[in-house]
Design an enzyme around this catalytic site. Sequence first.
Site, mmCIF file in Angstrom:
data_model
loop_
_atom_site.group_PDB
_atom_site.id
_atom_site.type_symbol
_atom_site.label_atom_id
_atom_site.label_comp_id
_atom_site.label_asym_id
_atom_site.label_seq_id
_atom_site.Cartn_x
_atom_site.Cartn_y
_atom_site.Cartn_z
ATOM 1 N N LEU A 125 0.831 -1.196 0.000
ATOM 2 C CA LEU A 125 0.000 0.000 0.000
ATOM 3 C C LEU A 125 0.872 1.255 0.000
ATOM 4 O O LEU A 125 0.705 2.133 -0.853
ATOM 5 C CB LEU A 125 -0.943 -0.008 1.216
ATOM 6 C CG LEU A 125 -1.821 1.227 1.411
ATOM 7 C CD1 LEU A 125 -2.852 1.352 0.296
ATOM 8 C CD2 LEU A 125 -2.554 1.169 2.760
ATOM 9 N N PRO A 128 6.354 5.972 -1.988
ATOM 10 C CA PRO A 128 7.322 7.001 -1.571
ATOM 11 C C PRO A 128 6.623 8.281 -1.118
ATOM 12 O O PRO A 128 7.087 8.957 -0.210
ATOM 13 C CB PRO A 128 8.151 7.232 -2.839
ATOM 14 C CG PRO A 128 8.069 5.943 -3.578
ATOM 15 C CD PRO A 128 6.710 5.378 -3.297
ATOM 16 N N GLY A 131 2.212 7.609 2.525
ATOM 17 C CA GLY A 131 2.369 6.771 3.709
ATOM 18 C C GLY A 131 1.093 6.839 4.513
ATOM 19 O O GLY A 131 0.127 6.133 4.247
ATOM 20 N N THR A 158 7.198 -5.138 3.753
ATOM 21 C CA THR A 158 7.618 -6.284 4.562
ATOM 22 C C THR A 158 7.430 -7.562 3.746
ATOM 23 O O THR A 158 6.414 -7.686 3.052
ATOM 24 C CB THR A 158 6.752 -6.366 5.840
ATOM 25 O OG1 THR A 158 6.869 -5.136 6.543
ATOM 26 C CG2 THR A 158 7.189 -7.502 6.740
ATOM 27 N N GLN A 336 17.645 1.205 30.677
ATOM 28 C CA GLN A 336 18.111 2.006 31.811
ATOM 29 C C GLN A 336 18.400 1.117 33.028
ATOM 30 O O GLN A 336 19.419 1.273 33.699
ATOM 31 C CB GLN A 336 17.054 3.070 32.149
ATOM 32 C CG GLN A 336 17.494 4.093 33.172
ATOM 33 C CD GLN A 336 18.581 5.017 32.633
ATOM 34 O OE1 GLN A 336 18.775 5.117 31.424
ATOM 35 N NE2 GLN A 336 19.300 5.668 33.526
ATOM 36 N N GLU A 363 2.079 0.294 9.812
ATOM 37 C CA GLU A 363 0.650 -0.055 9.860
ATOM 38 C C GLU A 363 -0.163 1.012 10.593
ATOM 39 O O GLU A 363 -1.009 0.707 11.442
ATOM 40 C CB GLU A 363 0.451 -1.449 10.452
ATOM 41 C CG GLU A 363 0.940 -2.530 9.479
ATOM 42 C CD GLU A 363 0.409 -3.910 9.764
ATOM 43 O OE1 GLU A 363 -0.706 -4.030 10.289
ATOM 44 O OE2 GLU A 363 1.123 -4.879 9.433
#
Lengths: 380, 245
Positions: A125, A128, A131, A158, A336, A363
């Site tokens: 989907l 460039p 998004g 992915t 930490q 996502e």
Amino acid sequence: MNFDFTEEQLMIQQAARDYAQRELIQDVLEREEKAEFPARHVKNLAELGFLGMMVSPEYDGAGMDSVSYVLALQEIAKVDASVAVIMSVNNSLVCYGLQRFANEEQKQKYLKPLARGEVIGAFLLSEPEAGSDATHQHAVAEDKGDYYLLNGTKNWITNASSASVYIVMAQTHPDKKSRGINAFIVDKNTPGITLGPHENKMGMRSSDTHSVMFSDVKVPKENRIGEDGFGFKFAMMVLEAGRIGIASQALGIATGAFERALAYSQERKAFGTEIFNHQSVAFKLSDMAVKIENARNLCLKAAWLKDNHQSITVAGAMAKQYAADIAMEVTTEAVQIHGGYGYVKEYHVERLMREAKLTQIYEGTSEIQKIIISRSLIKE
Amino acid sequence: MKILVLISNVPDTTTKIRFTGDNKSFDTNGVQWIINPWDELALTRAMELKEAGAFETITVANVGTQITESTLRKALAVGADEAIRVDAVPQDAFFVASQLAKVAEGYDVILAGIEASDYNGAGVGGMLAELLGINSVSAVSGLEIENGALKVHRDIDGGSQVLSVPTPVVLIVQKGIAIEPRIPAMRGIMMARKKPLNVIAPVDAESKTEFLGFELPAPKAACKMVEEDNAKELIRLLHEEAKVL
């Protein structure tokens, strides 16, 4: 209210835990360092049924519910978020999308091998320049009568090189804007498809992410999913369900870091006692535990709603945003608590921290989830 | 050939052990139960032999209350075909063996883990063979079946022994019988629900043991570091404090 899990749900959780703790842990650091795709693990998980968990047995899936899926993904992501995202994309984007919206021929041909995990899928989907704003698809699927001609570039995909089946969104009728977008099932080996280089990512390095270029790719008409112009709605509905997967992955990352920090705090001594006995550390762990419990409840609630065929628009967005944000917080605190050791790779928590960051981005960013949640507040 | 695998229900190995009632019984509150690791390996080998055609079905059996059913269900999910639960609180090895003797007749091969990871009694397998009036072989670390004949490997001091044994037989198995327990596949988990799990009433059997009390091992003492060139101090500590020299 009943908070008990069924015997099957617990058995699936245990199976996922056993696989993660026995197998994934062995080579996770090495694979992550080399950015190596976990092919052997994907094959093993497919044989155990984890790649098509919620697909009905009629189409060779395991027929499990979403609650089991949350429990399983959490266990996998505790150890290896790369494997978890491969699993999540195949289950909740590709298989879910096909099971719910594909026609019978498409299911027979594509869903069955995907549900068996013999092949894996990818969901294309993002672009460039598209998004979070996925309505502006630059990829074009021109209607040529008995086929579509696909041109354009997809980003951050992915499973791009390991998948055999692509689900691709592209614009067919630009004048109709998002209502002109279609979704297609595309065989990866169709001529005209090329991959960009493997993205050199900050985390989840053993999942293979590439951009994918389409140049005059012929897609048979029968590979369109749903009616003409259904693509955007398809993508949004699939992503809505997919949020449960990424939320569970984020939950797993947080839990993995928390468990390591808790164990470390009872071994490491400073000022004459285990560091857990210092309130500054104990309170951190207390805060982490509360956040994880909240995220877990949100994930399970969203899964329960989905299993009971109720809307998960808001519950899924809440689970995804919250689990991702607390994964970032919890993993940072885990580093930490480990001090200097937390900053070196052998202790895993720095990796989990790098992995957590992506869950706030992909996502649907945390900000997009907040748009969904806030808009729901003023709807009647 | 028919095979029976005995399944003991034991606490997960990470369980925090507590006792109740004047330290006379184990506190089962909040305990996660698992298949005894040796029994799980026995089941794994049984599965491998079934896949190679040595057996048609695998039966698993346990003596326990309803809480053991999820453990039996897991054995079914891994690949056993049917389960038997003798509905009783297991008291000691003789009691358990007496209950199992009732269900174990008619099997050619009975696999028992060498011990259970909870009480480490290591008694049931041998007693069961005696009660059934059949042979048993202990410390079995390998089992092959060729044309219905059993070839049994057992560990002996400094080596191993290979035996040919007639059936019916109880094989008391240990590590090595299988490499790694199997993780149940989702299909197996779904099918487990439909497989038979028969609950059988116990027979009268007296227990031969009375538990007087349990105690936890002494907590681990703090680790003492000795400088690498100070062997004298190391010897002194081993002699005076650890008292091992």
